[in-house]
Write an enzyme that holds these catalytic residues in place. Structure first.
Site, PDB file in Angstrom:
ATOM      1  N   GLY A   8     -14.617   4.359  -5.472  1.00 45.53           N
ATOM      2  CA  GLY A   8     -14.130   2.996  -5.625  1.00 45.53           C
ATOM      3  C   GLY A   8     -15.023   2.039  -4.866  1.00 45.53           C
ATOM      4  N   THR A   9     -15.428   0.968  -5.520  1.00 46.50           N
ATOM      5  CA  THR A   9     -16.379   0.030  -4.919  1.00 46.50           C
ATOM      6  C   THR A   9     -15.793  -1.369  -4.777  1.00 46.50           C
ATOM      7  OG1 THR A   9     -17.318  -0.405  -7.122  1.00 46.50           O
ATOM      8  CG2 THR A   9     -18.391   1.302  -5.774  1.00 46.50           C
ATOM      9  N   TRP A  12     -11.853  -3.132  -0.197  1.00 47.11           N
ATOM     10  CA  TRP A  12     -11.452  -2.247   0.891  1.00 47.11           C
ATOM     11  C   TRP A  12     -12.261  -0.957   0.881  1.00 47.11           C
ATOM     12  CZ3 TRP A  12     -10.807  -1.325   5.422  1.00 47.11           C
ATOM     13  CH2 TRP A  12      -9.881  -0.457   6.022  1.00 47.11           C
ATOM     14  N   LYS A 105      -2.301   1.479  -1.817  1.00 54.46           N
ATOM     15  CA  LYS A 105      -0.982   1.056  -1.348  1.00 54.46           C
ATOM     16  C   LYS A 105      -0.131   0.671  -2.549  1.00 54.46           C
ATOM     17  CE  LYS A 105      -2.881  -0.429   3.084  1.00 54.46           C
ATOM     18  NZ  LYS A 105      -3.068  -1.526   4.056  1.00 54.46           N
ATOM     19  N   LYS A 190       4.994  -3.766   1.677  1.00 50.69           N
ATOM     20  CA  LYS A 190       4.520  -5.022   2.286  1.00 50.69           C
ATOM     21  C   LYS A 190       3.838  -5.919   1.269  1.00 50.69           C
ATOM     22  CE  LYS A 190      -0.065  -3.875   2.532  1.00 50.69           C
ATOM     23  NZ  LYS A 190      -1.296  -4.650   2.345  1.00 50.69           N
ATOM     24  N   THR A 247      -0.548  -9.123   5.893  1.00 48.38           N
ATOM     25  CA  THR A 247      -0.523  -9.329   4.439  1.00 48.38           C
ATOM     26  C   THR A 247       0.321 -10.527   4.052  1.00 48.38           C
ATOM     27  OG1 THR A 247      -0.781  -6.936   4.173  1.00 48.38           O
ATOM     28  CG2 THR A 247      -0.124  -8.172   2.235  1.00 48.38           C
TER      29      THR A 247
END
Length: 332
Positions: A8-9, A12, A105, A190, A247
């Site tokens: 994954g780029t 995060w 998440k 969250k 967040t």
């Protein structure tokens, strides 16, 4: 020397790759788009973190097997609702020995499974090898190397300690934990609470209103986590209240910003059109609500956010619905 693969780029994933590299780990990233792979190999990721100069120990490839070859740590940083499909394509490269780290998440739509459960099921990874990294970790601030802390959770504490040791440059402090359930539920819920706080801000409400939503949102998160067997102390820590505050309150938060636009009267489609990155709470709120209903957990804020996102309810109507609920004891 420890070697890590980051699948994954996005923001995060790229920031965490830099954390690992700055901690002395050699990192190979996997990306689906060759243009982004080429950018990373040139030392940057201009699509997501244009101001971050990547360490020379970070490289990228579009070949999943090449990325994972010989890795001690494999990090998964794809959008949560695409995880199962991605593992269906390249899950076999995860191997049998590497620690598999989830940066995602969310709760999967349809199955209401947490991300570690999807990794175990679709990737064939033993739970003892699955690690969850979560905390107040806004990617743009990490990219600037501003001090931050996070939780590294695994049911096998020795695996958590190994990943923490690899994720410990001077500006990033990891704390280990064995409560994977609480860490994941905190990280998923969250995002939904941040949508609610953003909507309140978009409606012109002040800090009293936002603090109230955050606090009652923490109560909903804790109730759901406890129903699933989590440790109550997790919700008072970095993965719980720490991540929730960051967040809900930061303009760098995609979920907060998405909620602000909804509060200003934009439709879901209009907000999606102006947003360039995924707001996980939008996609996960319905599955989190289903999970709560499955376990008979009261989650009124999550219910109202889902009504705005999926049922077309107006943000201003949510406030009245929450304020007119029957009176009750705060700690019940």
């Amino acid at each position: 020397m420890t070697t890590a693969a980051v699948f994954g780029t996005g923001s995060w994933g790229t920031a965490y790759a830099s954390v690992l590299a700055d901690g002395g780990t050699t990192v190979r990233m996997w990306g689906r788009r060759q243009a982004v792979v080429d950018q990373i190999n040139a030392g940057c990721n201009t699509d997501y973190l244009p101001n971050l100069s990547l360490p020379s120990s970070v490289s990228a490839t579009a070949d999943p097997a090449e990325a994972a070859d010989g890795a001690d740590i494999i990090v998964l940083a794809v959008p949560s609702q695409t995880l199962r499909a991605n593992l269906g394509e390249w899950g076999a490269v995860l191997g049998d020995t590497a620690a598999v780290v989830s940066l995602m998440k969310g709760v999967e739509l349809g199955t209401t499974k947490r991300m570690s459960e999807v990794i175990a099921e679709a990737g064939g990874v033993a739970h003892e090898r699955i690690v969850v990294v979560s905390g107040p970790n806004l990617a743009p601030e990490i990219a600037k190397k501003q001090p931050a802390a996070s939780v590294v959770a695994c049911i096998d504490e020795s695996v958590a300690e190994m990943v923490a040791a690899a994720s410990n440059p001077p500006y990033f402090r990891p704390y280990t934990n064995t409560d994977v359930v609480g860490t994941e539920i905190s990280g998923a819920v969250k995002n939904v609470i941040a949508l609610a706080v953003g909507m309140a801000e978009g409606l012109g409400m002040g800090d009293n209103s936002k603090a109230s939503i955050i606090t009652r949102g923490l109560a909903e998160t804790t109730r759901l986590g406890m129903a699933l067997g989590a440790d109550v102390m997790t919700f008072a820590g970095l993965a719980g209240v720490g991540d929730l505050i960051a967040t809900c309150m930061s303009p760098l938060s995609r979920n907060h910003t998405f909620g602000v636009n909804l509060g200003k009267g934009m439709s879901l489609e209009e907000v999606v059109a102006v947003s360039k990155q995924t707001a996980e709470g939008v996609k996960s709120c319905q599955s989190i609500l289903q999970l709560a209903h499955k376990h008979d957990v009261r989650v009124p804020i999550i219910e109202q956010v889902a009504a705005v996102v999926h049922d077309g309810r107006r943000a201003e109507d949510v406030v009245g619905a929450l304020m007119m609920r029957a009176l009750k004891n705060e700690t019940d």
